[in-house]
Design an enzyme around this catalytic site. Structure first.
Site, mmCIF file in Angstrom:
data_model
loop_
_atom_site.group_PDB
_atom_site.id
_atom_site.type_symbol
_atom_site.label_atom_id
_atom_site.label_comp_id
_atom_site.label_asym_id
_atom_site.label_seq_id
_atom_site.Cartn_x
_atom_site.Cartn_y
_atom_site.Cartn_z
ATOM 1 C CG HIS A 443 14.999 -43.882 10.997
ATOM 2 N ND1 HIS A 443 15.963 -44.862 10.925
ATOM 3 C CD2 HIS A 443 15.053 -43.206 9.818
ATOM 4 C CE1 HIS A 443 16.565 -44.804 9.753
ATOM 5 N NE2 HIS A 443 16.043 -43.809 9.062
ATOM 6 C CG HIS A 447 15.896 -38.244 11.267
ATOM 7 N ND1 HIS A 447 16.980 -37.844 10.505
ATOM 8 C CD2 HIS A 447 15.042 -38.852 10.398
ATOM 9 C CE1 HIS A 447 16.807 -38.202 9.245
ATOM 10 N NE2 HIS A 447 15.640 -38.806 9.147
ATOM 11 C CG HIS A 483 11.199 -38.126 5.880
ATOM 12 N ND1 HIS A 483 11.312 -37.160 6.855
ATOM 13 C CD2 HIS A 483 12.326 -38.874 5.967
ATOM 14 C CE1 HIS A 483 12.458 -37.309 7.490
ATOM 15 N NE2 HIS A 483 13.098 -38.341 6.973
ATOM 16 C CG ASP A 602 16.219 -38.806 4.681
ATOM 17 O OD1 ASP A 602 16.051 -39.921 4.149
ATOM 18 O OD2 ASP A 602 15.950 -38.608 5.885
ATOM 19 C CD GLN A 653 29.471 -41.934 8.527
ATOM 20 O OE1 GLN A 653 29.294 -40.924 7.877
ATOM 21 N NE2 GLN A 653 28.504 -42.796 8.764
ATOM 22 C CG PHE A 656 27.549 -43.468 3.621
ATOM 23 C CD1 PHE A 656 27.165 -42.228 4.099
ATOM 24 C CD2 PHE A 656 26.586 -44.266 3.019
ATOM 25 C CE1 PHE A 656 25.860 -41.782 3.985
ATOM 26 C CE2 PHE A 656 25.276 -43.845 2.897
ATOM 27 C CZ PHE A 656 24.912 -42.589 3.387
#
Length: 696
Positions: A443, A447, A483, A602, A653, A656
């Site tokens: 973050h 990014h 954001h 995102d 992964q 997810f």
């Protein structure tokens, strides 16, 4: 004396229910009052009170032994409970042993005894699947002692909108509330049912689930790991455990459903037996804090500011000179400031620069700089590509990827001119936003620049044109810029558990996202950064609302809710030929599209080129491990996938993608076919992780 409590659905009782009820400290038995009345089942407490065996209880001739008063009572129970399905509450004196009577509260409810389907021995009568009356008798003395606890438990169980269940420590269900039955049906029996675990996952967890051959081979999954972590955490009375995970549930008709759920567990003590038990709340986080946006589409200002931009070259190199702090009046033919100093008094070395940047800090000639910035030009020429490499931008932008890219897309969309934005204050704002990002592995400002680029592509070539006007485009890019502003590298759950100021300020509701917004708007409110001050007030208010709605949508707690709304509110309308959305869609529909777009952006690294995707995945894993390190230092329970001594996010992964990413992107592509390439790219990266999983 009886009191009808109203009709309810008849509960189907299975053999496993009777096994659990047999351990309860209250008298329970089942009778059918269809003539001739006969006993169907009794628990150990009932048999103890009567002083007989189960076989003796079952063979009792009720017609011969009953009094006239009891026969009259049977008629009432038969009509009200067994036939009409009502629940009846009675208070009376009953025998407790041979010479003793006690005052009890009796609850009569309709049940259907279902036979076993596995052919194993059963305590149910041979003609099972018969309708009867379940009779529960609570001694009023015990009821009085437990009144306070009963009120508490009743409030938890009956009034909670979330499924609540109580289990023994060996994993078997004690009781649950109506919300749990509604969610899970009548399949709840073990704690592992609450975690949506399959047969292979739950092997070895409970004595009843041992492999028939004695093998303890089981399937290692996130759900099983979470279950075992829960059992490890609940070592003392009132100790708690919480985890968010994807849960699979098998419906009554055999279909699977998957939710992103929050499981909260707390250890309690049985008020009657003193034995430990576990209360589990299963919360569907897709129903939390749904953001309903009613956005206003205001008439845009016709005023333009062409004269403000005449003195500037829109060349990317010129844009970077502005961002690095050069005098706003300079153009490419002007002479540079004195060597080593910028017009505002800052040293050139004061600008943040990446170690491997191709831009020299020693060059003072603007023409020389322009030549050196060819790499940046070439990089930004690819900003319209889905295959954009943000790490190239990080290098070529001399450590300022967010400022450079944001300035570039604002110019590209002509937003500065169209909305009469103050270009000087826009530069100040972008600089403040980039400087406010911490040096987290994931973050960080790079990014955010990646999300800005993805949002730019979605808004321009993602097929969103019908739903995105010019003001929505400005809001989308601004939301992407802010954001993750000032992100600390900790997730919302960590902030809440540690009573962080952000959590306190937001009352535990999306603390990260609320802080990103409030801090960014404080920056914008400062006079030197307020680049929208010339916009009409109505436009400013509409812009602010859209940005707020979009940033709040990036909270993963909102993920499934937004996916569901995309399916129900957008996809169904697009698929219905009779539903004409029209040239001016409803404001709520525009808001939903923008929320979906920023969610897609995102997690845009999932459709990035393979090397970029791998790099971001490893950065995310490192950031999560760092949170786990802090949790260890604070003697907290390490959050799921955050223990660097255990498999991390790069090992999960495929799951997810299957349960979080795929539902969003498949719905998004169905709504906007222009984005199909994204799904193809995700699939390519997915196959890489699957191959790693197989080889392991």
């Amino acid at each position: 004396m009886g009191d009808s409590m109203g009709a309810k659905a008849v509960r189907k009782v299975r053999e496993e229910d009777l096994v659990a009820w047999d351990t309860l400290p209250l008298s329970m038995y089942v009778v059918t009052y269809s003539f001739p009345p006969r006993n169907l089942w009794a628990n150990s407490k009932r048999l103890e009170i009567l002083g007989c065996t189960f076989e003796e209880f079952m063979s009792t001739d009720l017609v011969r032994t009953a009094t006239e008063a009891e026969k009259e009572q049977w008629k009432n129970r038969h009509q009200a409970v067994q036939l009409r399905g009502e629940t009846v509450l009675e208070r009376s004196l009953v025998a407790d042993g041979v010479d003793k009577q006690i005052s009890v509260e009796t609850v009569c409810s309709a049940v259907i005894l279902e036979p076993r389907k596995d052919g194993l021995p059963s305590k149910l009568p041979e003609d099972a699947d018969v309708r009867g009356v379940m009779i529960q008798q609570w001694p009023l003395e015990v009821k009085s002692r437990l009144e306070a606890n009963t009120k508490y438990m009743t409030t938890l169980l009956e009034c909670s909108p979330y499924p609540l269940c109580f289990f023994t420590f060996d994993g078997h269900l004690i009781t649950c509330n109506p919300a749990a039955v509604e969610v899970f049906g009548n399949t709840i029996w073990l704690q592992s049912d609450i975690f949506g675990m399959g047969e292979r996952e739950r092997r070895g967890l409970n004595a009843t689930n041992l492999h028939p051959a004695g093998s303890f081979g089981f399937e290692r999954t996130e759900r099983r790991t979470a279950y075992e972590s829960m059992m490890d955490a609940l070592t003392e009375d009132q100790s708690t455990f919480q985890v968010d995970l994807l849960i699979r549930r098998r419906g009554d008709e055999g279909q699977d459903s998957r939710w992103y759920c929050r499981v909260f567990a707390q250890r309690h003590k049985d008020p009657v037996t003193g034995e430990p038990m576990i209360m589990i709340s299963h919360q569907d986080v897709t129903n939390l804090r749904k953001v309903e946006g009613e956005l206003g589409r205001m008439e845009m200002s016709q005023q333009t500011t062409k004269e403000l931009m005449q003195q500037h070259d829109s060349d990317v190199a010129g844009s970077l000179m502005v961002l690095l702090g050069e005098d706003f009046g300079l153009n490419f033919n002007a002479q540079p400031a004195e060597s080593g100093a910028l017009p505002d008094g800052r040293s050139e070395s004061g600008s943040p620069r990446s170690e491997d940047s191709s831009v020299s800090t020693e060059s003072t000639s603007l023409s020389t700089r322009t030549i050196q910035l060819n790499g940046l030009r070439q990089c930004l020429e690819k900003a319209n590509d889905w295959a954009f490499n943000v790490f190239d931008l990080e290098r070529e932008a001399d450590g300022l990827p967010l400022q450079v890219l944001s300035w570039h897309v604002f110019l590209k969309h002509n937003l500065i001119e169209e909305f009469n934005l103050d270009h000087v204050k826009l530069v100040n704002f972008l600089r403040a936003i980039e400087m406010g990002h911490q040096d987290n592995p994931y973050h960080n400002a790079t990014h955010v620049a990646d999300v800005v680029q993805s949002m730019h592509c979605l808004l321009t070539k993602g097929g969103l044109g019908k739903f995105v006007g010019r003001l929505e485009l400005l809001a989308g890019l601004m939301a992407a810029c802010v954001h993750d502003f000032e992100h600390k590298g900790f997730n919302n759950d960590f902030l809440i558990k540690n009573l962080d100021d952000w959590a306190i300020d937001s009352n535990d509701k999306s603390p990260n996202e609320h802080h990103h917004l409030s801090s960014a708007f404080r920056i914008l409110r400062e006079e030197e950064n307020n680049f929208i001050h010339r916009m009409p007030l109505a436009q400013q208010q509409s812009l602010r609302k859209m940005v707020i709605d979009m940033v709040l949508a990036t909270d993963m707690a909102e993920h499934m809710a937004i996916v569901s709304k995309l399916k129900s509110d957008l996809l169904k309308r697009l698929e219905n030929p009779d539903d004409e959305i029209g040239d001016e869609p409803p404001e709520a529909l525009k808001a939903l599209v923008l929320q979906g777009a920023i969610k897609v952006a995102d997690i845009g690294h999932l459709y990035a080129v393979h090397e970029v995707h791998i790099a971001w995945s490893e950065r995310l894993e490192e950031e999560m491990w760092r949170q786990g390190d802090v949790e260890k230092e604070r003697t907290m329970k390490v959050s799921f996938l955050m223990d660097r001594d255990k498999p991390g996010v790069t090992k999960s992964q495929p799951g997810f993608v299957d349960f979080v990413v795929r539902p969003l992107f498949e719905t998004w592509v169905a709504c906007f076919p222009e984005c199909k390439v994204l799904m193809d790219r995700i699939e390519a990266n997915y196959q890489y992780w699957k191959s790693k999983e197989t080889s392991a």
